[in-house]
Design a protein around this motif. Structure first.
Motif, mmCIF file in Angstrom:
data_model
loop_
_atom_site.group_PDB
_atom_site.id
_atom_site.type_symbol
_atom_site.label_atom_id
_atom_site.label_comp_id
_atom_site.label_asym_id
_atom_site.label_seq_id
_atom_site.Cartn_x
_atom_site.Cartn_y
_atom_site.Cartn_z
ATOM 1 N N SER A 3 0.817 -1.214 0.000
ATOM 2 C CA SER A 3 0.000 0.000 0.000
ATOM 3 C C SER A 3 0.854 1.270 0.000
ATOM 4 O O SER A 3 0.496 2.262 -0.642
ATOM 5 C CB SER A 3 -0.981 0.010 1.172
ATOM 6 N N GLU A 4 2.016 1.253 0.679
ATOM 7 C CA GLU A 4 2.848 2.462 0.699
ATOM 8 C C GLU A 4 3.417 2.777 -0.691
ATOM 9 O O GLU A 4 3.628 3.941 -1.035
ATOM 10 C CB GLU A 4 3.962 2.378 1.745
ATOM 11 N N GLN A 40 0.414 4.294 -2.557
ATOM 12 C CA GLN A 40 0.171 5.645 -2.024
ATOM 13 C C GLN A 40 1.192 6.622 -2.609
ATOM 14 O O GLN A 40 0.834 7.705 -3.068
ATOM 15 C CB GLN A 40 0.275 5.644 -0.499
ATOM 16 N N SER A 41 2.447 6.249 -2.620
ATOM 17 C CA SER A 41 3.491 7.095 -3.180
ATOM 18 C C SER A 41 3.289 7.304 -4.685
ATOM 19 O O SER A 41 3.474 8.414 -5.198
ATOM 20 C CB SER A 41 4.866 6.470 -2.920
ATOM 21 N N TRP A 68 0.421 7.287 -6.385
ATOM 22 C CA TRP A 68 -0.681 8.229 -6.630
ATOM 23 C C TRP A 68 -0.326 9.640 -6.188
ATOM 24 O O TRP A 68 -0.679 10.607 -6.867
ATOM 25 C CB TRP A 68 -1.983 7.739 -6.004
ATOM 26 N N ASP A 69 0.368 9.778 -5.077
ATOM 27 C CA ASP A 69 0.821 11.115 -4.660
ATOM 28 C C ASP A 69 1.660 11.752 -5.769
ATOM 29 O O ASP A 69 1.486 12.924 -6.106
ATOM 30 C CB ASP A 69 1.644 11.044 -3.366
ATOM 31 N N HIS A 89 -7.961 -0.826 -1.264
ATOM 32 C CA HIS A 89 -7.652 -0.109 -2.501
ATOM 33 C C HIS A 89 -8.328 1.270 -2.490
ATOM 34 O O HIS A 89 -7.707 2.283 -2.779
ATOM 35 C CB HIS A 89 -8.171 -0.964 -3.662
ATOM 36 N N VAL A 108 -6.720 3.721 0.199
ATOM 37 C CA VAL A 108 -5.459 4.308 -0.272
ATOM 38 C C VAL A 108 -5.757 5.407 -1.281
ATOM 39 O O VAL A 108 -5.163 6.490 -1.243
ATOM 40 C CB VAL A 108 -4.532 3.228 -0.878
ATOM 41 N N ASP A 137 -7.099 8.533 0.479
ATOM 42 C CA ASP A 137 -6.012 9.233 1.159
ATOM 43 C C ASP A 137 -5.158 10.026 0.165
ATOM 44 O O ASP A 137 -4.825 11.192 0.398
ATOM 45 C CB ASP A 137 -5.155 8.225 1.930
ATOM 46 N N ALA A 138 -4.824 9.404 -0.959
ATOM 47 C CA ALA A 138 -4.036 10.093 -1.979
ATOM 48 C C ALA A 138 -4.805 11.284 -2.555
ATOM 49 O O ALA A 138 -4.227 12.347 -2.805
ATOM 50 C CB ALA A 138 -3.649 9.121 -3.090
ATOM 51 N N HIS A 174 -4.618 14.139 -0.055
ATOM 52 C CA HIS A 174 -3.288 14.763 -0.118
ATOM 53 C C HIS A 174 -3.170 15.677 -1.336
ATOM 54 O O HIS A 174 -2.604 16.774 -1.247
ATOM 55 C CB HIS A 174 -2.185 13.709 -0.189
#
Length: 166
Positions: free
Chosen positions: A95-96, A99-100, A102-103, A128, A131, A134-135, A138
């Motif tokens: 997941s990290e 997340q990275s 999509w960021d 899914h 995440v 959250d993205a 952000h």
């Protein structure tokens, strides 16, 4: 290839596929309709009757239908997810990492001048979607870009969200 709608008499804004656009065409579309459509799926087993990329294929087909009506830019589909049904050929990433990813994608789209991203996700799992939310938060807070995320079949008929049964 290039801009898909150049008819000035048509009320539909121009659209194109990012990978096929020349710089001047992309510039014009972003100035006219600064919306990026990003189809997202998974590489996951859905049974012997369906391809592993089903969710991305579905998301991409629906994203193309939407961008044709609204204008904007259709980015290539991506199939990386944080979860997948257990099968030897199902692929998932931590997941990290997602997340990275999509960021970074949202930051780049904001830098390129897009003001909205419509992420059409064909993969329906809670992790899914968390995440992705959250993205999106952000991106909204950190880059001033609006991110909308929807499962493709919910745009058509929410009753169809049955994870590969149809």
């Amino acid at each position: 290839m290039g801009i898909q709608n150049t008819n000035i008499m048509n009320d539909t804004p121009p659209w194109g596929r990012y990978a096929e656009l020349r710089p001047d065409d992309l510039e014009w579309i972003v100035e006219t309709a600064p919306i990026a459509y990003v189809p997202w799926g998974a590489l996951e087993w859905h049974g012997a009757h369906l391809p592993f990329g089903l969710e991305g294929i579905t998301a991409e087909a629906l994203a193309e239908r939407v961008v044709r009506r609204t204008g904007g830019v259709l980015l290539p589909a991506t199939w990386w997810s944080i979860s997948a049904l257990p099968h030897r050929f199902s692929l998932a990433l931590p997941s990290e990492v997602i997340q990275s990813l999509w960021d970074s994608i949202f930051a780049e789209l904001a830098r390129a001048g897009f003001r909205m991203v419509v992420l059409i996700s064909g993969h329906y799992t809670q992790g899914h979607e968390l995440v992705l939310m959250d993205a999106a938060e952000h991106a909204i807070a950190g880059h001033g870009i609006l991110v909308l995320a929807v499962p493709p079949l919910a745009l058509v008929d929410e009753a169809m969200l049955d994870h590969a049964g149809h």
